[in-house]
Scaffold this motif. Structure first.
Motif, short mmCIF file in Angstrom:
data_model
loop_
_atom_site.label_atom_id
_atom_site.label_comp_id
_atom_site.label_asym_id
_atom_site.label_seq_id
_atom_site.Cartn_x
_atom_site.Cartn_y
_atom_site.Cartn_z
N SER A 80 68.52 91.28 43.67
CA SER A 80 69.32 92.88 43.39
C SER A 80 69.37 93.56 44.50
N LEU A 81 68.96 93.11 45.73
CA LEU A 81 69.18 94.29 46.97
C LEU A 81 70.49 94.34 47.21
N ALA A 82 70.69 95.33 47.88
CA ALA A 82 72.04 95.56 48.68
C ALA A 82 72.29 95.06 49.81
N TYR A 83 71.08 94.63 50.52
CA TYR A 83 71.31 93.83 51.95
C TYR A 83 70.15 92.77 51.78
N GLU A 84 70.20 92.06 53.02
CA GLU A 84 69.17 91.10 53.37
C GLU A 84 69.06 90.97 54.74
N ASP A 85 67.92 90.64 55.31
CA ASP A 85 67.79 90.49 56.67
C ASP A 85 67.70 89.00 57.24
N MET B 100 78.15 82.73 55.05
CA MET B 100 79.36 83.43 55.89
C MET B 100 78.61 84.88 56.34
N PRO B 101 78.52 85.43 55.58
CA PRO B 101 78.04 86.90 55.88
C PRO B 101 76.80 87.00 56.85
N ALA B 102 75.86 86.21 56.57
CA ALA B 102 74.53 86.13 57.40
C ALA B 102 74.86 85.46 58.86
N THR B 103 75.67 84.53 58.91
CA THR B 103 75.93 83.71 60.10
C THR B 103 77.06 84.95 60.94
N ARG C 209 75.43 88.83 45.61
CA ARG C 209 74.12 88.90 44.89
C ARG C 209 74.20 87.80 44.03
N GLN C 210 75.18 87.80 43.24
CA GLN C 210 75.34 87.10 42.07
C GLN C 210 75.18 85.42 42.49
N VAL C 211 75.95 85.27 43.44
CA VAL C 211 75.64 83.82 43.89
C VAL C 211 74.39 83.53 44.43
N VAL D 143 72.15 92.38 56.73
CA VAL D 143 73.55 91.74 56.05
C VAL D 143 73.57 92.69 54.83
N SER D 144 74.85 93.34 54.73
CA SER D 144 75.23 94.00 53.26
C SER D 144 75.70 93.00 52.37
N ARG D 145 75.16 92.88 51.07
CA ARG D 145 75.60 92.18 50.26
C ARG D 145 76.41 92.52 49.02
#
Length: 340
Positions: free
Chosen positions: A259-264, A63-66, A253-255, A246-248
């Motif tokens: 360890s990064l606080a974001y992803e692209d 959901m966050p990425a979409t 991150r656990q799911v 995308v802020s995580r």
């Protein structure tokens, strides 16, 4: 829930509540199964999301990425569409409603009130969780959304709506069903259609196919393309795609692992309208290359061609704008300012 939260934070808060009590190992196992499923051949006759645990894992995973991908596409579309505002919205294959969150945010401040959204999906567990998240959000346009079960494919019938969104759905359909779905969306949309797919060569190919069908149906391309002519990218040599940050949350991150606080999130998209739009004069289609005293911009232009511009310090304000330009942005930032 705190209604003053920005939409991304409100979504993360809702997801945290959704996963509360679900063992991380169970969520991670469901995520692994879903990843394997989406990388394979997806049957159109059975829901991918089987139960609430699947849906919770999917929501945390995707959901966050979409949301961010659709949000980026809608931002570009709104720039081209001017003051146009949808009163009604149908989200085809919307699952737990990420695209609907993006639509609600995009037009939240319009004086005409929140957009009336209907989410269609075949997976009843996804609709149930999407409804739960939307109601818990308390956000206008979400808490009153309708969630309806519908088989997504050639047999789908649609009521008319000002805006129709189709995000990360075409990759789950057969070629015939994809064509039928895009045609149905074009027929039902009274204002605009926005389609988002993964930012892969195959995702781009599906977007180009959908783009061609929308143009054939009389739509004007609003974004990302600066024109409604054929894509200037030679098939097989490259593909048009963009990236959304995308802020995580720690739970996310656990799911998902890492360890990064974001992803692209890489995505391809097309936004088309029945009314004339003012698309960008050009679109930055690669990450700008910032070098000493200059910025290299790879552009798709209104002249229906690809071009690289070199913006140097001698361009003054335009150079400063180029240093701030991002992948996917319109160029130049102010149409009245001449490009180099």
């Amino acid at each position: 829930m705190n209604h003053s939260l920005p939409f991304p934070e409100a979504l993360r808060s809702a997801l945290a509540g959704l996963l509360d009590g679900l063992p991380p190992s169970q969520a991670a196992g469901a995520v692994d199964r879903l990843i394997g499923h989406y990388r394979g051949v997806v049957p159109t006759h059975a829901p991918v999301l089987r139960d609430r645990s699947d849906v919770a894992a999917y929501a945390a995973y995707r959901m966050p990425a979409t949301f961010e991908a659709v949000r980026s596409a809608l931002d570009a579309f709104r720039d081209a569409a001017g003051e146009w505002t949808p009163a009604t919205h149908t989200d085809i294959g919307g699952g737990t409603g990420a695209a609907s969150w993006a639509v609600a945010e995009a037009w939240q401040d319009e004086t005409g009130g929140p957009v009336a959204t209907t989410v269609l999906d075949w997976a009843e567990p996804a609709l149930a969780v999407g409804r739960e998240l939307a109601v818990a959000s308390g956000l206008p346009g979400l808490s009153t959304a309708r969630w309806e079960r519908a088989r997504i494919g050639s047999a789908l019938t649609l009521d008319s709506a000002d805006l129709i969104t189709v995000s990360y759905v075409l990759n789950e359909l057969t070629p015939d069903d994809r064509s039928s779905l895009v045609d149905a969306a074009a027929s039902a949309a009274t204002g605009a259609v926005v389609i988002v797919e993964p930012g892969t060569p195959d995702g781009y190919a599906r977007i180009i196919e959908a783009r061609d069908r929308l143009i054939a149906a009389g739509f004007h391309i609003a974004a990302p393309c600066p024109h409604s002519a054929a894509c200037p990218i030679e098939p097989g040599t490259d593909w048009c795609h963009f990236s959304a940050r995308v802020s995580r949350s720690s739970l996310h991150r656990q799911v998902k692992g890492g360890s990064l606080a974001y992803e692209d999130e890489k995505f391809s998209y097309v936004a088309a309208a029945r009314f004339p739009c003012e698309p960008a004069p050009a679109r930055v289609i690669r990450r700008p290359q910032i070098r000493k005293g200059q910025v290299l911009l790879d552009l798709c232009t209104a002249e229906e061609q690809l071009r690289r511009d070199t913006v140097t310090k001698r361009h003054g304000a335009l150079y400063r704008a180029a240093r701030d330009a991002g992948w996917g942005d319109a160029w130049p930032p102010h149409p009245a300012e001449p490009a180099p």
